[in-house]
Write a protein that holds these residues in place. Structure first.
Motif, mmCIF file in Angstrom:
data_model
loop_
_atom_site.group_PDB
_atom_site.id
_atom_site.type_symbol
_atom_site.label_atom_id
_atom_site.label_comp_id
_atom_site.label_asym_id
_atom_site.label_seq_id
_atom_site.Cartn_x
_atom_site.Cartn_y
_atom_site.Cartn_z
ATOM 1 N N VAL A 326 31.687 41.254 40.508
ATOM 2 C CA VAL A 326 32.500 41.903 41.539
ATOM 3 C C VAL A 326 32.083 41.438 42.932
ATOM 4 O O VAL A 326 32.914 41.284 43.830
ATOM 5 N N LEU A 327 30.783 41.189 43.114
ATOM 6 C CA LEU A 327 30.265 40.827 44.434
ATOM 7 C C LEU A 327 30.801 39.485 44.927
ATOM 8 O O LEU A 327 30.835 39.232 46.133
ATOM 9 N N THR A 328 31.189 38.626 44.013
ATOM 10 C CA THR A 328 31.630 37.285 44.398
ATOM 11 C C THR A 328 33.136 37.099 44.283
ATOM 12 O O THR A 328 33.662 36.056 44.681
ATOM 13 N N GLU A 329 33.827 38.103 43.749
ATOM 14 C CA GLU A 329 35.281 37.987 43.587
ATOM 15 C C GLU A 329 36.000 38.060 44.938
ATOM 16 O O GLU A 329 35.492 38.642 45.900
ATOM 17 N N THR A 330 37.195 37.507 44.954
ATOM 18 C CA THR A 330 38.029 37.547 46.153
ATOM 19 C C THR A 330 38.945 38.759 46.092
ATOM 20 O O THR A 330 39.625 38.988 45.097
ATOM 21 N N GLY A 331 38.931 39.566 47.164
ATOM 22 C CA GLY A 331 39.773 40.750 47.210
ATOM 23 C C GLY A 331 41.185 40.425 47.673
ATOM 24 O O GLY A 331 41.565 39.256 47.827
ATOM 25 N N SER A 332 41.960 41.487 47.919
ATOM 26 C CA SER A 332 43.373 41.298 48.249
ATOM 27 C C SER A 332 43.666 41.417 49.738
ATOM 28 O O SER A 332 44.794 41.634 50.133
ATOM 29 N N GLY A 333 42.619 41.303 50.571
ATOM 30 C CA GLY A 333 42.840 41.424 52.012
ATOM 31 C C GLY A 333 43.546 40.225 52.600
ATOM 32 O O GLY A 333 43.943 39.287 51.899
ATOM 33 N N LEU A 339 32.728 39.642 50.467
ATOM 34 C CA LEU A 339 31.585 40.292 51.110
ATOM 35 C C LEU A 339 30.763 39.307 51.926
ATOM 36 O O LEU A 339 30.166 39.675 52.935
ATOM 37 N N SER A 340 30.743 38.059 51.501
ATOM 38 C CA SER A 340 29.934 37.066 52.218
ATOM 39 C C SER A 340 30.420 36.871 53.657
ATOM 40 O O SER A 340 29.635 36.505 54.534
ATOM 41 N N GLN A 341 31.715 37.133 53.907
ATOM 42 C CA GLN A 341 32.237 36.996 55.268
ATOM 43 C C GLN A 341 31.627 38.025 56.218
ATOM 44 O O GLN A 341 31.646 37.841 57.425
ATOM 45 N N LEU A 342 31.068 39.099 55.640
ATOM 46 C CA LEU A 342 30.423 40.135 56.452
ATOM 47 C C LEU A 342 28.908 39.975 56.460
ATOM 48 O O LEU A 342 28.187 40.852 56.957
ATOM 49 N N GLY A 343 28.413 38.877 55.902
ATOM 50 C CA GLY A 343 26.972 38.648 55.881
ATOM 51 C C GLY A 343 26.266 39.316 54.719
ATOM 52 O O GLY A 343 25.058 39.548 54.775
ATOM 53 N N ILE A 344 26.997 39.624 53.651
ATOM 54 C CA ILE A 344 26.406 40.254 52.463
ATOM 55 C C ILE A 344 26.304 39.207 51.367
ATOM 56 O O ILE A 344 27.322 38.711 50.864
ATOM 57 N N ASN A 345 25.075 38.858 50.991
ATOM 58 C CA ASN A 345 24.842 37.823 49.981
ATOM 59 C C ASN A 345 23.792 38.274 48.983
ATOM 60 O O ASN A 345 22.907 39.076 49.295
ATOM 61 N N THR A 346 23.897 37.739 47.759
ATOM 62 C CA THR A 346 22.966 38.094 46.690
ATOM 63 C C THR A 346 21.702 37.243 46.791
ATOM 64 O O THR A 346 21.769 36.027 46.935
ATOM 65 N N GLN A 347 20.540 37.909 46.675
ATOM 66 C CA GLN A 347 19.264 37.221 46.712
ATOM 67 C C GLN A 347 18.794 36.889 45.300
ATOM 68 O O GLN A 347 19.420 37.274 44.318
ATOM 69 N N LYS A 348 17.677 36.177 45.201
ATOM 70 C CA LYS A 348 17.186 35.721 43.896
ATOM 71 C C LYS A 348 16.877 36.877 42.951
ATOM 72 O O LYS A 348 17.043 36.755 41.736
ATOM 73 N N GLU A 374 40.071 47.977 54.069
ATOM 74 C CA GLU A 374 40.866 47.429 52.963
ATOM 75 C C GLU A 374 39.980 46.691 51.974
ATOM 76 O O GLU A 374 40.169 46.792 50.757
ATOM 77 N N LEU A 375 38.991 45.953 52.471
ATOM 78 C CA LEU A 375 38.095 45.194 51.586
ATOM 79 C C LEU A 375 37.360 46.129 50.633
ATOM 80 O O LEU A 375 37.232 45.829 49.442
ATOM 81 N N PHE A 383 35.308 48.876 45.805
ATOM 82 C CA PHE A 383 35.033 50.117 45.076
ATOM 83 C C PHE A 383 35.866 50.217 43.798
ATOM 84 O O PHE A 383 35.361 50.626 42.750
ATOM 85 N N GLU A 384 37.130 49.870 43.893
ATOM 86 C CA GLU A 384 37.996 49.948 42.710
ATOM 87 C C GLU A 384 37.509 48.984 41.631
ATOM 88 O O GLU A 384 37.425 49.336 40.453
ATOM 89 N N ARG A 385 37.167 47.759 42.041
ATOM 90 C CA ARG A 385 36.710 46.769 41.053
ATOM 91 C C ARG A 385 35.335 47.136 40.487
ATOM 92 O O ARG A 385 35.069 46.915 39.300
#
Length: 467
Positions: A326-333, A339-348, A374-375, A383-385
């Motif tokens: 879900v963290l890497t999927e593209t939403g419908s905005g 999430l990466s566009q807001l500076g949210i990325n997964t660490q090791k 909306e995101l 949240f829905e996903r």
């Protein structure tokens, strides 16, 4: 459990019966006992792990639910403030725009409050049977009053049948007698209550009380009257959501003479940042909880000393994969879809990193603030996903619920096996103790017979030497 053996040795020959029986019983049952203990320990650890996992998932979903509360939106790009909340309170939506407004409240919207004629007999006054009609806003509500009714029983019947419609009744006792008083939660001009059908309870809600007669108490129901930047408006309610686009005004009091209340709407970057950080924190709490359940424990030398209760568990691995996806999927905005566009990325280690510099740039340079809601909360939003990914596992009847039920069955089966093995141990101990006790007695008897024979031969030899 095996029956206790009170002596270590037999009473006859002197066999170490207790030790012999213990060794034989242990040889027969030890392997099965160890197997049951090992399986019970592993099963208990799995049950505990599944419980901890479900608790972590529930806490994460509760955090998302709080952030997705429609009555307290967490991702509004704008925030509204009122200089005087005793006059007006303000709530902004994501469609608001920055601006300042001067608001003046001349009168609040009120509901109808009417009273019947006076009854000198008080609450126990007899009321005629019939069909009582309560009218409001062009609607008639019928109440069948049975024979033997009193003012109090009519009040109770009105509250039972009409409370859900916002109309209630009570009895007010004043100097000249008692009145049946009707109140309504409906506000606005023209919402005055009238009552008919039973003569002694008749009320014309448009006429003021006079003497002991019926009518309205303090005034007719009225609309709210207020102005925004000098523009006059009216509303049948004190909560106004159509006057200014994106804003809901809650009128709470009348303005002092010749004064206005300033309402300000501005970008709420800090509020958005706080809400996004709350999501990141909730997710990281979940990730750390799951990691603890699947990670082996190691000593100072790096050697594995014990496995996590859900280490190598396929259901947990599948859950983690679905959630991380879900963290890497593209939403419908529109402009904001990941999430990466807001500076949210997964660490090791699987947790999320929140880069505030990149977040501020997204809001200030790229103007993505209005799209954050909306995101996260929109259709096919994060949240829905997330809930769609988690529900098959955590919902009642989901895979984790099923796993728990199956593990509980295994626990009961192992307990039954242990009970059966304890019973076998008890029976085998009793049986072998009897057999070795009998053997001890037989050996003692043979020993005694042997001693007697030896004594006879010794006597014969002694006699032969004398002769």
């Amino acid at each position: 459990m095996a029956s206790p053996i009170t002596t270590n040795t037999g009473a006859g020959y002197g066999l170490d019966i207790k030790n012999i029986v213990s060794v034989l019983v242990n040889a027969d049952t030890a392997a099965k006992a160890n197997q049951i203990a090992r399986q019970s320990s592993n099963n208990s650890a799995m049950i505990s792990g599944i419980g901890s996992l479900r608790s972590a998932l529930t806490a994460f979903q509760d955090a998302m639910k709080k952030l997705n509360d429609k009555n307290a939106p967490a991702f509004n790009a704008f925030a509204g403030t009122s200089a005087n909340e005793n006059v007006v309170k303000i709530k902004s939506s994501n469609s608001a725009v920055a601006g300042n407004y001067d608001i003046k409240v001349d009168q609040l919207a009120t509901g109808s409050k009417v009273a019947s004629q006076q009854f000198v007999g008080g609450a126990s006054t007899a009321i005629s049977a019939g069909e009582l009609t309560v009218s409001q806003n062009g609607k008639d509500y019928k109440i069948n009053v049975a024979s033997g009714a009193t003012l109090q029983s009519v009040r109770d019947q009105i509250n039972k049948e009409m409370g859900a419609k916002g109309i209630t009744a009570n009895i007010i006792n004043e100097a000249g007698g008692s009145r049946l008083v009707f109140s309504s939660t409906t506000t606005g001009k023209g919402s005055d209550i009238s009552v008919g059908g039973i003569p002694e309870l008749a009320i014309d809600g448009t006429q003021k009380i006079s003497g002991s007669g019926a009518g309205y108490i303090t005034g007719l129901a009225q609309d709210a009257q207020f102005s925004i930047d000098g523009l006059a408006l009216t509303s049948s309610k004190n909560t106004v959501d159509q006057a200014v686009s994106g804003l809901t005004l809650e009128l709470t009091g009348v303005s002092a003479k010749d004064t206005t209340t300033k309402v300000t709407v501005a970008q709420d970057n800090e509020g958005l940042k706080k809400s996004v950080q709350s999501f990141v924190d909730a997710y990281n709490t979940l990730q750390k909880a799951v990691t603890a359940l699947v990670t082996p424990t190691k000593d100072a030398n790096g050697n594995v000393t014990s496995l996590g209760p859900l280490t190598n568990d396929p259901t947990t691995r599948s859950l983690l994969a679905d959630v991380r996806k879900v963290l890497t999927e593209t939403g419908s905005g529109d402009k904001l879809t990941t999430l990466s566009q807001l500076g949210i990325n997964t660490q090791k280690d699987g947790t999320l990193e929140f880069n505030s510099t990149k977040f501020n740039a997204a809001l200030n340079d790229k103007k993505l603030g209005s799209e954050i809601q909306e995101l996260f909360t929109g259709t096919n939003g994060v949240f829905e996903r997330m809930n769609k990914a988690i529900d098959p596992y955590n919902a009642t009847g989901g895979s984790l619920d099923t796993r728990k039920s199956n593990l509980d069955k295994v626990a009961r089966n192992l307990e039954n096996q242990k009970t059966a093995l304890d019973r076998r141990t008890e029976l085998l101990t009793t049986s072998l103790t009897k057999k070795f006790s009998a053997l001890d007695t037989a050996l003692a008897k043979m020993k005694k017979q042997g001693e007697q024979i030896t004594s006879i031969f010794e006597a014969i030899n002694a006699q032969a030497k004398k002769s």
